[in-house]
Design an enzyme around this catalytic site. Structure first.
Site, PDB file in Angstrom:
ATOM      1  N   HIS A  21       0.831  -1.208   0.000  1.00  0.00           N
ATOM      2  CA  HIS A  21       0.000   0.000   0.000  1.00  0.00           C
ATOM      3  C   HIS A  21       0.867   1.260   0.000  1.00  0.00           C
ATOM      4  O   HIS A  21       0.450   2.319   0.477  1.00  0.00           O
ATOM      5  CB  HIS A  21      -0.959   0.029   1.192  1.00  0.00           C
ATOM      6  N   SER A  45      16.931  14.211 -20.661  1.00  0.00           N
ATOM      7  CA  SER A  45      16.130  15.400 -20.925  1.00  0.00           C
ATOM      8  C   SER A  45      16.818  16.296 -21.947  1.00  0.00           C
ATOM      9  O   SER A  45      18.040  16.410 -21.981  1.00  0.00           O
ATOM     10  CB  SER A  45      15.915  16.175 -19.627  1.00  0.00           C
TER      11      SER A  45
END
Length: 487
Positions: free
Chosen positions: A190, A316
């Site tokens: 979770h 990038s």
């Protein structure tokens, strides 16, 4: 109408030579998915149709099923089979020219073969092949040829191209799992810190899951039929009632073509086997997608470092510090596209109106695209996995910041001690909850808590030695349950 773009006077790219591909698979990614063209292109489908027609002709004549038909010589058979083996760009163009007249793809195959039979006289003096026009496509509806051709090309594409790539990914994961077998790593259930594991065991889980799907795919039944216009052998038994047409059909499909014979069909082979195969491949894709997203997460946490040389990535365009996980992101996208197409194929191919409609004709032409996107994704996953190094130190630091995960071990040991008769072990869950929930606990605090419990010495000593990094159970040994796969 758009008046801004393309600007007036711009070259019409649809008219440029050589022709520009519309789709990414035949354009940008052709170098990767090219092997699938040999099986799942329109040209390969036509080659398979030629193969089926030739082998059906040979089958009927060699079984002496047609009264009065001449026998074939070895030279005749070699000539006929060479039509398939020599099927090239010139043959593709010739077939396209015929189809432009017939407006029917299988009829074009029939005419193409008849022309080849006539041409045999120039290279085989005295051959009977020019006399066999009426044997070509006899007792066949177009779907007899098509269903067998699709079964052959899909079987070849899966077994010779897709499966080796998929098996390679599973074996890659297995090898990296073995390398990382002893590297402890904090789990997150979770999204929250949970009982530690090892990186190797987590990679092995994916290898195991994917390997199970490969076993299903390897046992696919590739069904085929050749039984006439509505699957009843009506024309067959009317013309030649003494022939055991079911055995002729079975022996051709199973013994000659190596497929699984389907004895009960309408005009079409029902395509259920295709739906089953595509569902299995889509499930494999989705598990692979799960791995891609987990790998992406490990990269974002710094658990995986990308090797720039292996990834071949600029990163990038404006932020030079970045190395983007493009292999895993590309895999995600292509697996999603593949699954979308495979789901549509599986859902629609099992339905045909009454004894025949033509929706499957257009649908099946997208099998290559569906498998192509999966193949491309697997290629990226394998390259992405090969291009990462594991940062054990970063994982160790993450573990050292989360001593509270030992609460589970302490609680369960307190329960065992209580059962064994130790006093003061009441409410272990609640006591650990008070100590750890919402709190960061360091090693010293956790050891002080253990020492305060008054546990039997054997239990206390075991817990005092425990750290998050050593609390991995038998995770490393579980990898032994992962068998190797053959390529």
């Amino acid at each position: 109408m758009s008046e801004i773009f393309p600007p007036k006077g711009a070259v019409d790219l649809s008219a440029v030579e050589p022709k520009i591909a519309l789709g990414a698979l035949d354009g940008r990614y052709r170098g990767v998915v090219g092997p699938l063209v040999n099986d799942l292109s329109e040209a390969s489908l036509n080659r398979a149709r030629v193969f089926v027609e030739v082998e059906w002709l040979i089958h009927l004549l060699d079984k002496e099923i047609l009264p009065g038909a001449p026998a074939l010589t070895d030279a005749d058979r070699a000539y006929l089979r060479q039509i398939t083996t020599d099927f090239d760009g010139e043959a593709v163009a010739a077939m396209a020219a015929i189809e432009s007249e017939t407006r029917h793809d299988v009829k074009a195959v029939e005419y193409y073969l008849k022309a080849k039979l006539d041409a045999a006289a120039d290279v085989l003096p005295g051959t009977v092949l020019p006399q066999l026009h009426e044997v070509v496509h006899i007792f066949c509806t177009s779907e007899d040829i098509n269903n067998l051709s699709y079964a052959l090309i899909i079987k070849s594409a899966v077994e010779n191209t897709w499966l080796p790539q998929a098996t390679g990914l599973v074996n890659d994961l297995r090898e990296r799992a073995l390398q990382a077998a002893e590297i402890p790593m904090l789990s997150r259930t979770h999204g929250q810190p949970a009982t530690p594991t090892t990186l190797g065991k987590e990679l092995a889980v994916f290898a195991h899951r994917l390997g199970r799907q490969l076993k299903r795919i390897k046992h696919t039944e590739y069904l085929g039929k050749i039984n006439g216009a509505t699957g009843t052998f009506s024309a067959h038994v009317t013309a030649l009632p003494e022939v055991d047409w079911r055995e002729v059909s079975r022996s051709f499909v199973a013994d000659v073509l190596g497929l699984d014979w389907n004895p009960l069909t309408t005009q079409i082979e029902s395509h259920d086997w295709q739906a089953e195969l595509y569902a299995d491949i889509a499930r494999f894709n989705r598990i692979a997608h799960n791995f891609a997203t987990d790998a992406w997460t490990y990269i974002s946490w710094g658990f995986f470092h990308q090797n720039l040389a292996a990834q071949g990535s600029t990163g990038s365009s404006t932020m030079p510090h970045k190395v983007n996980p493009i292999r895993f992101e590309n895999a995600e996208a292509n697996l999603e596209i593949s699954c979308g197409l495979l789901d549509v194929l599986a859902a629609t191919l099992v339905t045909s109106r009454l004894q025949r409609d033509l929706t499957d004709s257009s649908t099946q032409r997208n099998v290559g695209t569906a498998l192509g996107h999966s193949y491309l994704a697997l290629d990226n996953l394998r390259k992405g996995l090969a291009g990462v190094d594991f940062d054990a130190a970063r994982m160790a630091a993450d573990l050292d910041e989360n001593w509270e995960v030992l609460g589970e071990a302490i609680q369960q040991t307190m329960r065992v001690a209580a059962i064994a008769g130790a006093e003061g072990m009441e409410n272990p869950y609640e006591r650990l909850k008070e100590l750890t929930r919402g709190n960061r606990v360091n090693g010293e605090q956790m050891r002080e808590f253990v020492a305060s419990l008054g546990m039997p010495a054997e239990f206390e000593a075991r817990l005092l030695k425990l750290t998050p990094a050593s609390y991995t159970g038998i995770a490393a040994e579980l990898i032994e349950n992962l068998p190797a796969l053959e390529d």
